[in-house]
Design a protein around this motif. Structure first.
Motif, PDB file in Angstrom:
ATOM      1  N   PHE A  37      -8.691  13.443 -14.401  1.00 14.65           N
ATOM      2  CA  PHE A  37      -7.802  13.663 -15.358  1.00 14.65           C
ATOM      3  C   PHE A  37      -6.782  12.543 -15.435  1.00 14.65           C
ATOM      4  CE2 PHE A  37      -3.668  14.838 -17.324  1.00 14.65           C
ATOM      5  CZ  PHE A  37      -3.869  15.725 -18.301  1.00 14.65           C
ATOM      6  N   PHE A  38      -6.351  11.993 -14.334  1.00 14.30           N
ATOM      7  CA  PHE A  38      -5.360  11.212 -14.377  1.00 14.30           C
ATOM      8  C   PHE A  38      -6.308   9.693 -14.515  1.00 14.30           C
ATOM      9  CE2 PHE A  38      -3.145  13.749 -11.320  1.00 14.30           C
ATOM     10  CZ  PHE A  38      -2.354  14.246 -12.346  1.00 14.30           C
ATOM     11  N   LEU A  39      -7.331   9.692 -14.127  1.00 11.84           N
ATOM     12  CA  LEU A  39      -8.195   8.365 -14.268  1.00 11.84           C
ATOM     13  C   LEU A  39      -8.538   8.132 -15.737  1.00 11.84           C
ATOM     14  CD1 LEU A  39      -9.611   5.755 -13.202  1.00 11.84           C
ATOM     15  CD2 LEU A  39     -11.714   7.250 -13.068  1.00 11.84           C
ATOM     16  N   ALA A  40      -8.741   9.279 -16.680  1.00 10.04           N
ATOM     17  CA  ALA A  40      -9.135   9.064 -17.977  1.00 10.04           C
ATOM     18  C   ALA A  40      -7.504   8.930 -18.637  1.00 10.04           C
ATOM     19  CB  ALA A  40      -9.681  10.570 -18.389  1.00 10.04           C
ATOM     20  N   PRO A  85      -4.712  11.445 -30.180  1.00  6.29           N
ATOM     21  CA  PRO A  85      -4.786  11.260 -28.827  1.00  6.29           C
ATOM     22  C   PRO A  85      -5.428  11.935 -27.829  1.00  6.29           C
ATOM     23  CG  PRO A  85      -2.698  11.072 -29.833  1.00  6.29           C
ATOM     24  CD  PRO A  85      -3.592  11.676 -30.937  1.00  6.29           C
ATOM     25  N   PHE A  86      -5.488  13.457 -28.085  1.00  6.41           N
ATOM     26  CA  PHE A  86      -6.290  14.058 -27.034  1.00  6.41           C
ATOM     27  C   PHE A  86      -7.798  14.088 -27.268  1.00  6.41           C
ATOM     28  CE2 PHE A  86      -8.375  18.017 -25.299  1.00  6.41           C
ATOM     29  CZ  PHE A  86      -7.447  18.226 -24.377  1.00  6.41           C
ATOM     30  N   TYR A  87      -8.142  13.978 -28.651  1.00  5.49           N
ATOM     31  CA  TYR A  87      -9.754  13.917 -28.669  1.00  5.49           C
ATOM     32  C   TYR A  87     -10.149  12.338 -28.090  1.00  5.49           C
ATOM     33  CZ  TYR A  87     -14.239  13.424 -30.586  1.00  5.49           C
ATOM     34  OH  TYR A  87     -15.757  13.244 -30.970  1.00  5.49           O
ATOM     35  N   ASP A  88      -9.539  11.509 -28.392  1.00  5.36           N
ATOM     36  CA  ASP A  88      -9.700   9.959 -27.813  1.00  5.36           C
ATOM     37  C   ASP A  88      -9.607  10.091 -26.485  1.00  5.36           C
ATOM     38  OD1 ASP A  88     -10.203   9.378 -30.663  1.00  5.36           O
ATOM     39  OD2 ASP A  88      -8.438   8.024 -30.817  1.00  5.36           O
ATOM     40  N   TRP A  89      -8.429  10.560 -25.781  1.00  5.32           N
ATOM     41  CA  TRP A  89      -8.450  10.908 -24.341  1.00  5.32           C
ATOM     42  C   TRP A  89      -9.693  11.366 -23.703  1.00  5.32           C
ATOM     43  CZ3 TRP A  89      -8.279  15.587 -21.994  1.00  5.32           C
ATOM     44  CH2 TRP A  89      -8.104  15.613 -20.471  1.00  5.32           C
ATOM     45  N   PHE A  90     -10.259  12.409 -24.458  1.00  5.53           N
ATOM     46  CA  PHE A  90     -11.394  13.255 -24.064  1.00  5.53           C
ATOM     47  C   PHE A  90     -12.637  12.536 -24.116  1.00  5.53           C
ATOM     48  CE2 PHE A  90     -15.003  15.857 -25.525  1.00  5.53           C
ATOM     49  CZ  PHE A  90     -15.284  16.707 -24.382  1.00  5.53           C
ATOM     50  N   ILE A  91     -13.028  11.713 -25.357  1.00  4.96           N
ATOM     51  CA  ILE A  91     -14.031  11.396 -25.608  1.00  4.96           C
ATOM     52  C   ILE A  91     -14.355   9.802 -25.011  1.00  4.96           C
ATOM     53  CG2 ILE A  91     -13.945  10.208 -27.554  1.00  4.96           C
ATOM     54  CD1 ILE A  91     -16.925  12.691 -26.981  1.00  4.96           C
ATOM     55  N   GLY A  98     -13.889   8.466 -21.153  1.00  2.71           N
ATOM     56  CA  GLY A  98     -12.813   9.352 -21.177  1.00  2.71           C
ATOM     57  C   GLY A  98     -12.759  10.408 -20.171  1.00  2.71           C
ATOM     58  N   PHE A  99     -12.202  11.594 -20.568  1.00  2.91           N
ATOM     59  CA  PHE A  99     -12.436  12.567 -19.409  1.00  2.91           C
ATOM     60  C   PHE A  99     -13.623  13.127 -19.552  1.00  2.91           C
ATOM     61  CE2 PHE A  99     -11.737  17.313 -18.659  1.00  2.91           C
ATOM     62  CZ  PHE A  99     -11.343  17.213 -17.414  1.00  2.91           C
ATOM     63  N   MET A 100     -14.426  13.353 -20.643  1.00  2.00           N
ATOM     64  CA  MET A 100     -15.765  13.812 -20.651  1.00  2.00           C
ATOM     65  C   MET A 100     -16.675  13.004 -19.585  1.00  2.00           C
ATOM     66  SD  MET A 100     -18.396  13.951 -23.570  1.00  2.00           S
ATOM     67  CE  MET A 100     -18.970  12.140 -23.601  1.00  2.00           C
ATOM     68  N   LEU A 101     -16.629  11.860 -19.495  1.00  2.00           N
ATOM     69  CA  LEU A 101     -17.402  10.934 -18.535  1.00  2.00           C
ATOM     70  C   LEU A 101     -16.833  11.019 -17.175  1.00  2.00           C
ATOM     71  CD1 LEU A 101     -19.069   7.959 -20.524  1.00  2.00           C
ATOM     72  CD2 LEU A 101     -20.107  10.101 -19.714  1.00  2.00           C
ATOM     73  N   SER A 102     -15.384  10.766 -17.118  1.00  2.00           N
ATOM     74  CA  SER A 102     -14.828  10.899 -15.827  1.00  2.00           C
ATOM     75  C   SER A 102     -14.951  12.277 -15.027  1.00  2.00           C
ATOM     76  CB  SER A 102     -12.948  10.548 -16.254  1.00  2.00           C
ATOM     77  OG  SER A 102     -12.630  10.650 -14.712  1.00  2.00           O
ATOM     78  N   PHE A 103     -14.760  13.218 -15.595  1.00  2.00           N
ATOM     79  CA  PHE A 103     -14.622  14.603 -15.166  1.00  2.00           C
ATOM     80  C   PHE A 103     -16.289  14.855 -14.890  1.00  2.00           C
ATOM     81  CE2 PHE A 103     -15.903  19.234 -15.717  1.00  2.00           C
ATOM     82  CZ  PHE A 103     -15.224  19.638 -14.811  1.00  2.00           C
ATOM     83  N   GLY A 104     -17.243  14.467 -15.614  1.00  2.00           N
ATOM     84  CA  GLY A 104     -18.706  14.609 -15.498  1.00  2.00           C
ATOM     85  C   GLY A 104     -19.161  14.190 -14.150  1.00  2.00           C
ATOM     86  N   ASP A 105     -18.642  12.689 -14.081  1.00  2.00           N
ATOM     87  CA  ASP A 105     -19.132  11.937 -12.959  1.00  2.00           C
ATOM     88  C   ASP A 105     -18.641  12.176 -11.792  1.00  2.00           C
ATOM     89  OD1 ASP A 105     -20.683  10.185 -14.596  1.00  2.00           O
ATOM     90  OD2 ASP A 105     -19.274   8.786 -15.091  1.00  2.00           O
TER      91      ASP A 105
END
Length: 443
Positions: free
Chosen positions: A160-163, A196-202, A283-290
């Protein structure tokens, strides 16, 4: 905010837009925590005998208990040490230098590929510690096994913080190579919605970097994949010291998944042409996934088998059959990808193809005459081989193949949309000649 020609405004939103991003950002972390609460039980979870009240009873009851769980100082120290030691090794270990694909501004990024040396160092440290302590005992593996829930939450919060850090970095202009003036960062075509939220996520920026350190490529195969290996080993370690032996089922799971992990790490350069690197932002999608999803959902089979009462002994015939299934999947996956790569390099001119108006060719013979994504089928066989050692006592351990099937279908539909837009009528012709998407004669 002004939208530049280099970074056009994103019109198409993946995952049903903002609502999907919110659902995934909160739903998937809760899902892996729920899986752990099940795996953390000390009784069998076979069939429908699972008592949900016993699972829920493990949830912290007070705010202080929740904070103590989420911000366990030792677990945070261990994970941060793990992550940044790997970053340090990424800088100092030898490797080959490769250029990635050409970016929208005509430049290319250089990548250091050193997965082989990093894997060698990690295994050497584990073997040295094992030799030093004896009795097949490693306190590091015991720590991982005994602190799974805390480490899951640490991985989630760190991702979360890395994203968030990468999202904020994307607004800071880059210095030009000569150090005079600044230049615009290249954003992801999917992550420039100005929400902001969507761009942070994707993922807003395509390739976030600190100096020469490429955050996205590093996270793709290093901290999460190697942690997955350690989690599996910790399960075998626990079973050995609990029972005095290790069952063949947990040996098979460790061996098959270790082979997959090291094959991925050792073929790291293949990531440079994957959609994760070439198209998706970080973003969070790849950061959390990885960092969280991969290690803590892909290790479900080993964690299940390590629970007292869930031991399974397969025998020689079943063990060889499961190994054979992974070998078949690996053969399909590798040989199909190699065939396409060789064809693109002009090494297989005899294979039938369609010449498109874009100048490229679409292969319609060999593996790629069977289905449009025959490599996906091989990949899915590999995942099925990981699940079969757990028997058919619970659907929990088959979550991976169900999830992976949906992921592959989603990738296939994304690729189909992209190809239909790129090739137009030529793609329609291609679909008539190769009608099956993944599974020949079925789908």
């Amino acid at each position: 905010m002004a939208v530049s020609k280099l970074n056009p405004y994103t019109t198409h939103r993946e995952f049903n837009g903002l609502s999907g991003a919110i659902g995934i950002s909160f739903g998937l972390p809760l899902l892996i925590i729920f899986f752990q609460l099940i795996c953390n039980t000390t009784y069998s979870i076979q069939g429908v005998n699972l008592d949900i009240n016993q699972v829920l009873a493990q949830i912290p009851q007070t705010k202080q208990e929740l904070l103590d769980l989420a911000f366990d100082k030792i677990c945070w120290l261990v994970y941060l040490t793990w992550f940044f030691v790997l970053v340090l090794l990424d800088f100092i270990l030898p490797g080959k230098s490769l250029d990635g694909v050409t970016l929208r501004d005509g430049t290319t990024l250089n990548y250091k590929i050193n997965g082989l040396s990093m894997s060698f160092v990690l295994l050497s440290i584990l073997l040295a510690r094992l030799f030093q302590l004896g009795n097949y005992y490693l306190p590091e593996l015991e720590f991982i096994y005994n602190n799974q829930l805390q480490l899951i939450i640490v991985c989630f919060l760190f991702s979360f913080f890395l994203a968030a850090a990468c999202y904020l970095m994307s607004f800071i202009p880059l210095l030009k190579p000569n150090g005079v003036g600044t230049k615009e960062r290249i954003l992801s075509i999917n992550g420039n919605t100005e929400n902001p939220f969507y761009d942070w996520f994707i993922g807003r920026e395509l390739n976030p970097r600190i100096g020469s350190w490429d955050i996205k490529l590093f996270c793709e195969l290093r901290p999460g994949m190697l942690l997955w290996l350690l989690i599996n080993l910790s399960c075998a370690h626990y079973q050995y010291h609990k029972l005095g032996y290790v069952t063949d089922s947990i040996v098979i799971v460790n061996a098959l998944q270790a082979f997959y992990i090291f094959d991925g790490v050792l073929n790291e350069e293949g990531c440079l042409t994957m959609i994760d690197i070439t198209t998706d932002g970080f973003g969070f999608m790849l950061s959390f996934g990885d960092l969280a999803w991969v290690p803590w959902t892909y290790s479900l089979q080993a964690r299940y088998l390590s629970i007292p009462g869930n031991e399974i002994n397969l025998g020689l015939v079943l063990s060889l059959s499961i190994v054979g299934l992974q070998a078949l999947g690996f053969y399909i996956f590798r040989s199909a990808n190699k065939q396409k790569s060789d064809f693109r390099q002009g090494k297989l001119p005899h294979l039938k193809s369609i010449q498109t108006k874009t100048g490229s060719k679409l292969l319609i013979e060999g593996w790629w005459g069977l289905s449009q994504h025959i490599n996906y089928l091989g990949d899915w066989f590999i995942g099925l081989a990981w699940c079969l050692p757990t028997g058919f006592q619970t659907p929990l351990t088959y979550f991976y193949v169900i999830y992976f099937a949906s992921l592959l279908i989603h990738r296939q539909t994304r690729d189909e949309m992209k190809c239909r837009a790129k090739y137009g009528e030529d793609w329609e012709k291609y679909e008539k000649l190769v009608p099956y998407k993944i599974i020949p004669y079925l789908y």
